[in-house]
Design a protein around this motif. Structure first.
Motif, mmCIF file in Angstrom:
data_model
loop_
_atom_site.group_PDB
_atom_site.id
_atom_site.type_symbol
_atom_site.label_atom_id
_atom_site.label_comp_id
_atom_site.label_asym_id
_atom_site.label_seq_id
_atom_site.Cartn_x
_atom_site.Cartn_y
_atom_site.Cartn_z
ATOM 1 N N SER A 39 0.838 -1.199 0.000
ATOM 2 C CA SER A 39 0.000 0.000 0.000
ATOM 3 C C SER A 39 0.870 1.244 0.000
ATOM 4 O O SER A 39 1.510 1.567 0.998
ATOM 5 C CB SER A 39 -0.927 -0.016 1.214
ATOM 6 N N HIS B 36 -9.751 -0.842 3.893
ATOM 7 C CA HIS B 36 -9.228 -1.959 4.675
ATOM 8 C C HIS B 36 -9.800 -1.989 6.090
ATOM 9 O O HIS B 36 -9.608 -2.990 6.800
ATOM 10 C CB HIS B 36 -7.700 -1.873 4.759
ATOM 11 N N ASP C 194 -13.896 -3.682 5.059
ATOM 12 C CA ASP C 194 -13.239 -4.978 5.293
ATOM 13 C C ASP C 194 -12.784 -5.634 3.995
ATOM 14 O O ASP C 194 -13.323 -6.648 3.553
ATOM 15 C CB ASP C 194 -14.179 -5.908 6.059
ATOM 16 N N ASP D 48 -10.309 -7.278 3.608
ATOM 17 C CA ASP D 48 -9.709 -8.576 3.921
ATOM 18 C C ASP D 48 -10.625 -9.736 3.536
ATOM 19 O O ASP D 48 -10.161 -10.854 3.310
ATOM 20 C CB ASP D 48 -9.382 -8.638 5.415
ATOM 21 N N THR E 230 -2.831 -6.109 3.537
ATOM 22 C CA THR E 230 -1.729 -5.159 3.382
ATOM 23 C C THR E 230 -0.430 -5.784 3.867
ATOM 24 O O THR E 230 -0.418 -6.560 4.822
ATOM 25 C CB THR E 230 -2.013 -3.871 4.169
#
Length: 208
Positions: free
Chosen positions: A70, A84, A89, A91, A97
Protein backbone atom coordinates in the motif's frame (compact mmCIF):
# COMPACT_ATOMS: atom_id res chain seq x y z
CA UNK A 1 -5.07 -25.97 31.86
CA UNK A 2 -1.57 -26.90 30.68
CA UNK A 3 -0.48 -28.70 27.52
CA UNK A 4 2.77 -30.62 27.49
CA UNK A 5 4.37 -30.51 24.05
CA UNK A 6 6.18 -33.78 24.68
CA UNK A 7 3.09 -35.67 25.84
CA UNK A 8 -0.31 -36.25 24.17
CA UNK A 9 -2.05 -35.52 27.49
CA UNK A 10 -3.60 -32.31 28.75
CA UNK A 11 -3.27 -31.35 32.44
CA UNK A 12 -6.41 -29.90 34.06
CA UNK A 13 -5.58 -28.45 37.53
CA UNK A 14 -8.11 -28.43 40.37
CA UNK A 15 -8.97 -25.20 42.16
CA UNK A 16 -9.18 -26.77 45.63
CA UNK A 17 -5.46 -27.47 45.84
CA UNK A 18 -5.64 -31.19 45.19
CA UNK A 19 -3.79 -32.94 42.42
CA UNK A 20 -5.20 -32.32 38.96
CA UNK A 21 -6.17 -34.94 36.44
CA UNK A 22 -4.48 -36.07 33.25
CA UNK A 23 -6.78 -36.29 30.25
CA UNK A 24 -5.65 -37.46 26.79
CA UNK A 25 -6.05 -34.94 24.01
CA UNK A 26 -9.22 -35.58 22.05
CA UNK A 27 -10.77 -37.73 24.75
CA UNK A 28 -14.54 -37.74 24.68
CA UNK A 29 -14.78 -36.66 21.07
CA UNK A 30 -17.18 -38.53 18.85
CA UNK A 31 -17.58 -38.10 15.09
CA UNK A 32 -20.50 -35.91 14.14
CA UNK A 33 -20.23 -33.57 17.14
CA UNK A 34 -19.24 -29.92 17.05
CA UNK A 35 -19.07 -27.78 13.93
CA UNK A 36 -19.54 -29.83 10.80
CA UNK A 37 -18.89 -28.53 7.26
CA UNK A 38 -21.89 -28.27 4.98
CA UNK A 39 -22.37 -30.84 2.25
CA UNK A 40 -20.40 -29.90 -0.83
CA UNK A 41 -22.14 -29.80 -4.19
CA UNK A 42 -19.01 -31.35 -5.73
CA UNK A 43 -19.35 -34.43 -3.53
CA UNK A 44 -22.94 -34.90 -4.67
CA UNK A 45 -22.26 -34.42 -8.39
CA UNK A 46 -18.72 -35.71 -8.85
CA UNK A 47 -17.15 -36.90 -5.57
CA UNK A 48 -13.41 -36.46 -5.03
CA UNK A 49 -12.74 -35.30 -8.58
CA UNK A 50 -11.77 -31.91 -9.97
CA UNK A 51 -10.64 -31.13 -13.49
CA UNK A 52 -8.90 -27.83 -14.19
CA UNK A 53 -5.88 -26.39 -15.96
CA UNK A 54 -2.88 -25.76 -13.72
CA UNK A 55 -2.63 -22.11 -14.80
CA UNK A 56 -6.25 -21.51 -13.84
CA UNK A 57 -5.76 -23.18 -10.45
CA UNK A 58 -2.72 -20.99 -9.76
CA UNK A 59 -4.67 -17.92 -10.88
CA UNK A 60 -7.52 -18.87 -8.54
CA UNK A 61 -5.09 -19.01 -5.63
CA UNK A 62 -3.39 -15.75 -6.62
CA UNK A 63 -6.54 -13.71 -7.09
CA UNK A 64 -7.94 -14.92 -3.76
CA UNK A 65 -4.85 -14.00 -1.72
CA UNK A 66 -3.55 -10.65 -2.96
CA UNK A 67 -1.00 -9.00 -0.66
CA UNK A 68 -0.87 -5.28 -1.36
CA UNK A 69 2.10 -2.98 -1.01
CA UNK A 70 0.00 0.00 0.00
CA UNK A 71 1.77 3.06 -1.33
CA UNK A 72 -0.21 5.93 0.19
CA UNK A 73 1.08 9.28 -1.08
CA UNK A 74 -1.73 11.78 -0.52
CA UNK A 75 -5.45 12.09 0.30
CA UNK A 76 -6.33 8.90 -1.62
CA UNK A 77 -4.49 6.99 1.09
CA UNK A 78 -7.27 7.86 3.57
CA UNK A 79 -9.85 6.22 1.31
CA UNK A 80 -7.55 3.20 0.88
CA UNK A 81 -7.26 2.90 4.66
CA UNK A 82 -11.05 3.08 4.92
CA UNK A 83 -11.37 0.24 2.42
CA UNK A 84 -9.23 -1.96 4.67
CA UNK A 85 -11.00 -0.87 7.88
CA UNK A 86 -13.86 -2.70 9.54
CA UNK A 87 -16.72 -0.97 7.71
CA UNK A 88 -15.67 -2.20 4.25
CA UNK A 89 -13.24 -4.98 5.29
CA UNK A 90 -11.22 -5.59 2.13
CA UNK A 91 -9.71 -8.58 3.92
CA UNK A 92 -12.86 -10.59 3.07
CA UNK A 93 -11.61 -10.61 -0.54
CA UNK A 94 -8.31 -12.09 0.58
CA UNK A 95 -6.56 -8.72 0.22
CA UNK A 96 -4.05 -8.14 3.01
CA UNK A 97 -1.73 -5.16 3.38
CA UNK A 98 1.95 -5.98 3.53
CA UNK A 99 4.78 -3.57 4.44
CA UNK A 100 7.51 -5.36 2.48
CA UNK A 101 7.73 -5.43 -1.34
CA UNK A 102 9.45 -8.82 -1.29
CA UNK A 103 6.23 -10.64 -0.42
CA UNK A 104 3.71 -8.27 -2.05
CA UNK A 105 1.65 -9.06 -5.14
CA UNK A 106 -0.07 -5.73 -5.84
CA UNK A 107 1.15 -2.18 -5.54
CA UNK A 108 -1.66 0.29 -4.89
CA UNK A 109 -0.39 3.76 -5.78
CA UNK A 110 -2.79 6.04 -3.94
CA UNK A 111 -2.07 9.73 -4.33
CA UNK A 112 0.06 12.30 -6.10
CA UNK A 113 3.26 10.93 -7.63
CA UNK A 114 5.84 13.71 -7.52
CA UNK A 115 9.06 13.41 -9.47
CA UNK A 116 11.06 13.05 -6.28
CA UNK A 117 9.12 9.82 -5.55
CA UNK A 118 9.67 8.36 -9.03
CA UNK A 119 12.86 6.45 -8.20
CA UNK A 120 11.55 4.94 -4.92
CA UNK A 121 8.40 3.74 -6.69
CA UNK A 122 10.41 2.08 -9.46
CA UNK A 123 12.77 0.52 -6.91
CA UNK A 124 9.93 -0.92 -4.83
CA UNK A 125 8.23 -2.25 -7.97
CA UNK A 126 11.43 -3.99 -9.06
CA UNK A 127 11.78 -5.58 -5.61
CA UNK A 128 8.34 -7.19 -5.87
CA UNK A 129 8.39 -10.83 -7.07
CA UNK A 130 6.65 -11.94 -10.25
CA UNK A 131 3.79 -12.11 -10.97
CA UNK A 132 2.89 -8.62 -9.78
CA UNK A 133 0.22 -6.06 -10.55
CA UNK A 134 -0.34 -2.32 -10.07
CA UNK A 135 -3.49 -0.37 -9.24
CA UNK A 136 -3.44 3.39 -9.89
CA UNK A 137 -5.88 4.87 -7.38
CA UNK A 138 -7.24 8.35 -7.95
CA UNK A 139 -6.84 11.05 -10.59
CA UNK A 140 -3.32 12.01 -9.49
CA UNK A 141 -1.92 8.51 -9.89
CA UNK A 142 -3.85 8.12 -13.14
CA UNK A 143 -2.99 11.32 -15.04
CA UNK A 144 -1.74 13.97 -12.62
CA UNK A 145 -5.20 15.04 -11.46
CA UNK A 146 -5.56 18.71 -10.47
CA UNK A 147 -1.77 19.09 -10.79
CA UNK A 148 -1.85 18.32 -14.52
CA UNK A 149 1.18 19.84 -16.33
CA UNK A 150 2.73 20.76 -12.98
CA UNK A 151 6.51 21.09 -12.91
CA UNK A 152 6.90 18.64 -10.00
CA UNK A 153 4.21 15.99 -10.63
CA UNK A 154 4.42 12.88 -12.82
CA UNK A 155 1.51 12.77 -15.26
CA UNK A 156 0.39 9.32 -14.17
CA UNK A 157 2.29 6.50 -12.51
CA UNK A 158 2.09 4.55 -15.80
CA UNK A 159 4.98 6.73 -16.99
CA UNK A 160 7.12 4.84 -14.45
CA UNK A 161 5.68 1.34 -14.08
CA UNK A 162 3.01 -0.69 -15.94
CA UNK A 163 -0.51 -0.26 -14.54
CA UNK A 164 -3.17 -2.98 -14.66
CA UNK A 165 -6.24 -1.24 -13.20
CA UNK A 166 -7.12 2.47 -13.04
CA UNK A 167 -9.51 3.64 -10.30
CA UNK A 168 -10.86 7.12 -11.19
CA UNK A 169 -11.94 9.74 -8.68
CA UNK A 170 -10.56 12.60 -6.64
CA UNK A 171 -10.45 10.91 -4.26
CA UNK A 172 -12.31 7.69 -5.14
CA UNK A 173 -14.56 6.16 -2.54
CA UNK A 174 -13.49 2.94 -0.77
CA UNK A 175 -16.16 1.13 -2.80
CA UNK A 176 -14.38 2.24 -5.98
CA UNK A 177 -11.11 0.70 -4.80
CA UNK A 178 -12.91 -2.52 -3.90
CA UNK A 179 -14.43 -2.59 -7.38
CA UNK A 180 -10.94 -2.03 -8.83
CA UNK A 181 -9.62 -4.99 -6.84
CA UNK A 182 -12.48 -7.12 -8.17
CA UNK A 183 -11.58 -6.05 -11.72
CA UNK A 184 -7.97 -7.04 -11.05
CA UNK A 185 -9.13 -10.45 -9.85
CA UNK A 186 -11.06 -10.90 -13.08
CA UNK A 187 -7.99 -9.85 -15.07
CA UNK A 188 -5.82 -12.41 -13.28
CA UNK A 189 -8.35 -15.14 -14.01
CA UNK A 190 -8.80 -14.17 -17.67
CA UNK A 191 -5.05 -13.78 -18.27
CA UNK A 192 -4.46 -17.34 -17.08
CA UNK A 193 -7.16 -18.63 -19.42
CA UNK A 194 -5.81 -16.58 -22.33
CA UNK A 195 -2.20 -17.67 -21.76
CA UNK A 196 -3.25 -21.32 -21.93
CA UNK A 197 -5.23 -20.79 -25.13
CA UNK A 198 -2.38 -18.89 -26.80
CA UNK A 199 0.12 -21.56 -25.69
CA UNK A 200 -2.09 -24.31 -27.11
CA UNK A 201 -2.47 -22.48 -30.42
CA UNK A 202 1.27 -21.88 -30.65
CA UNK A 203 2.04 -25.50 -29.84
CA UNK A 204 -0.43 -26.79 -32.44
CA UNK A 205 1.01 -24.42 -35.04
CA UNK A 206 4.56 -25.73 -34.43
CA UNK A 207 3.37 -29.33 -34.80
CA UNK A 208 1.86 -28.56 -38.18
Amino acid sequence: MEIDENSPNIHIPRLDGFTGIEKPLGAGYEPGQGNNPADSVFNRVLPNALTAKSDELFALARKSSLWTLSFGLACCAIEMISAHASHHDLDRFGVVTWPSPRQADVMIVAGTVVKKMADPIKLLYEQMPDPKWVIAMGSCATNGGPYYKSYSVVMGVDHLIPVDVYVPGCPPRPEALIYGVMQLQEKIKNDAKRSFDEGSLHHNYEEQ
